[in-house]
Design an enzyme around this catalytic site. Structure first.
Site, PDB file in Angstrom:
ATOM      1  N   LYS A 110       0.853  -1.179   0.000  1.00 41.60           N
ATOM      2  CA  LYS A 110       0.000   0.000   0.000  1.00 41.60           C
ATOM      3  C   LYS A 110       0.889   1.229   0.000  1.00 41.60           C
ATOM      4  O   LYS A 110       1.678   1.449   0.915  1.00 41.60           O
ATOM      5  CB  LYS A 110      -0.895  -0.007   1.241  1.00 41.60           C
ATOM      6  CG  LYS A 110      -1.762   1.225   1.359  1.00 41.60           C
ATOM      7  CD  LYS A 110      -2.744   1.075   2.490  1.00 41.60           C
ATOM      8  CE  LYS A 110      -3.582   2.312   2.658  1.00 41.60           C
ATOM      9  NZ  LYS A 110      -4.548   2.161   3.762  1.00 41.60           N
ATOM     10  N   LYS A 150      -2.196  -1.539  -3.847  1.00 41.65           N
ATOM     11  CA  LYS A 150      -3.068  -0.372  -3.790  1.00 41.65           C
ATOM     12  C   LYS A 150      -2.238   0.890  -3.819  1.00 41.65           C
ATOM     13  O   LYS A 150      -1.249   0.944  -3.080  1.00 41.65           O
ATOM     14  CB  LYS A 150      -3.876  -0.466  -2.495  1.00 41.65           C
ATOM     15  CG  LYS A 150      -4.627   0.784  -2.124  1.00 41.65           C
ATOM     16  CD  LYS A 150      -5.292   0.584  -0.808  1.00 41.65           C
ATOM     17  CE  LYS A 150      -5.894   1.904  -0.406  1.00 41.65           C
ATOM     18  NZ  LYS A 150      -6.386   1.877   0.938  1.00 41.65           N
TER      19      LYS A 150
HETATM   20  C1  PBG Z   1      -7.186   2.886   5.469  1.00 43.42           C
HETATM   21  C2  PBG Z   1      -7.668   2.904   4.062  1.00 43.42           C
HETATM   22  C3  PBG Z   1      -7.608   3.963   3.164  1.00 43.42           C
HETATM   23  C4  PBG Z   1      -8.193   3.514   1.979  1.00 43.42           C
HETATM   24  C5  PBG Z   1      -8.608   2.212   2.199  1.00 43.42           C
HETATM   25  N1  PBG Z   1      -8.252   1.845   3.478  1.00 43.42           N
HETATM   26  C6  PBG Z   1      -7.150   5.358   3.357  1.00 43.42           C
HETATM   27  C7  PBG Z   1      -5.761   5.704   3.610  1.00 43.42           C
HETATM   28  O1  PBG Z   1      -4.839   4.883   3.634  1.00 43.42           O
HETATM   29  O2  PBG Z   1      -5.558   6.886   3.823  1.00 43.42           O
HETATM   30  C8  PBG Z   1      -8.339   4.316   0.736  1.00 43.42           C
HETATM   31  C9  PBG Z   1      -9.300   3.779  -0.266  1.00 43.42           C
HETATM   32  C10 PBG Z   1      -9.660   4.734  -1.326  1.00 43.42           C
HETATM   33  O3  PBG Z   1      -9.032   5.806  -1.503  1.00 43.42           O
HETATM   34  O4  PBG Z   1     -10.608   4.440  -2.048  1.00 43.42           O
HETATM   35  N2  PBG Z   1      -8.191   2.421   6.332  1.00 43.42           N
END
Ligand code: PBG
Length: 338
Positions: free
Chosen positions: A183, A262
């Protein structure tokens, strides 16, 4: 002929619809930065989940949005069985049983008053091990509520292993783990932070006052230091690819059932790299920014948003993702039906 020779095709069963369930919402509330996406009440969540099942989607991924006044430094509402996310899981499981796969985000950012994915010390630094402990409690609460799959998204070291051993010890051996493996600290999460009412926003300078948080119980006045006002201390640097293979190895060793990359579109090389080495299914998350950019350009009439949504998700699949989380999931399923 074109149909005969096509290598990659989308199927609804590979798509996962991310859904937001909010405590303060009575029917459903539009999210201005994400056209056609809503914060749901538990009732409207049931309605859209039923649509997802009818459309043949593979799963739903739930994110909880507690009332603002219920957020606290350690995100207690994430763990409480009465918390909005756990309530929503329980309701969906009792309504729909095993008709779909119910997944839930296992992360604290929607629940903490400071908006970080974990607990922080008096400088605002996220504390890895204290956070992992809370994640295990959160995952257990989700399993007890009936979730099929927990999805730790906070990028803490050791999160998958700790969750696996807690779930196993409590008898939840069949609860699967979708690991957010790679991520990246991306600018593409902007609209999501509005969607979940996150307290951590690029514009918000949080002079965060609360004496009771973990890490430094004497702190009367906690000012999050500039270097901790984003998620770069725990999410990956967009410049790094090799690191994703390390994260993959760690997650696999710790017991991940599905690994995820992601965001998706800007990280197709990472998806491909992981897909080539992975022995477990690979997922990719087409995140809020990817979605909203396509919608916005479509609204301006500059691109054909429907065609681009299909092309973007197809490309993510072609890169090697078996499973794709996308806010376009229902539209795509409808299109495929035609
Ligand atoms: C963290 C999380 C995020 C997203 C999914 N899980 C936000 C982040 O890391 O700031 C983002 C998903 C999206 O932008 O659609 N719980």
């Amino acid at each position: 002929m074109r149909r005969l020779v096509r290598q990659t095709a989308l199927e609804p069963r590979n798509l996962v619809l991310p859904l937001f369930v909010a405590e303060d919402v009575t029917d459903k509330k539009p999210i201005s930065s994400m056209p056609h996406v809503f914060q749901h009440s538990i009732n409207s969540l049931c309605t859209i989940t039923e649509q997802a099942i009818r459309a043949g989607l593979g799963a739903v991924m739930l994110f909880g949005v507690p009332s603002f006044d219920k957020k606290d430094p350690i995100g207690s509402e994430a763990i409480s069985p009465e918390g909005i996310l756990n309530q929503a899981i329980a309701r969906l499981r009792s309504e729909f049983g095993d008709d779909t796969v119910i997944m839930a985000d296992t992360c604290l950012d929607e629940f903490t008053s400071h908006g970080h994915c974990g607990v922080i010390n008096s400088n605002g630094k996220v504390l890895n091990d204290d956070t992992v402990e809370l994640y295990t409690a959160m995952a257990l609460a989700q399993a007890q509520a009936g979730v099929h799959c927990v999805a730790p998204s906070g990028m803490m070291d050791g999160q998958v292993g700790a969750i696996r051993s807690t779930l196993d010890a409590q008898g939840y051996t069949d609860t699967t783990i979708l690991a957010y493996t790679a991520k990246y600290a991306s600018s593409l999460y902007g609209p999501f932070r509005e969607a979940v009412g996150s307290s951590l926003s690029p514009t918000l300078n949080t002079s965060y006052r609360d004496p009771s948080h973990i890490g430094d119980t004497n702190a009367e006045d906690t000012t999050i230091m500039p270097m901790y006002r984003d998620r770069k201390s725990y999410q990956q640097d967009p410049g790094n690819a090799r690191e994703s293979c390390l994260e993959y190895s760690l997650d696999i060793a710790e017991g991940a059932d599905i690994v995820m990359v992601k965001p998706a579109s800007l990280y197709l090389d990472i998806i491909r790299e992981i897909a080539l080495i992975s022995h477990v299914p690979v997922a990719a998350y087409q995140v809020s920014g990817e979605y909203s950019m396509i919608c916005a350009a479509g609204e301006k009439g500059w691109i054909d948003a429907q065609a681009l949504s299909l092309e973007s998700v197809l490309s993510i699949k072609r890169a090697g993702a078996d499973i794709i989380l996308t806010y376009f999931a229902l539209d795509i399923a409808k299109h495929l039906e035609k």
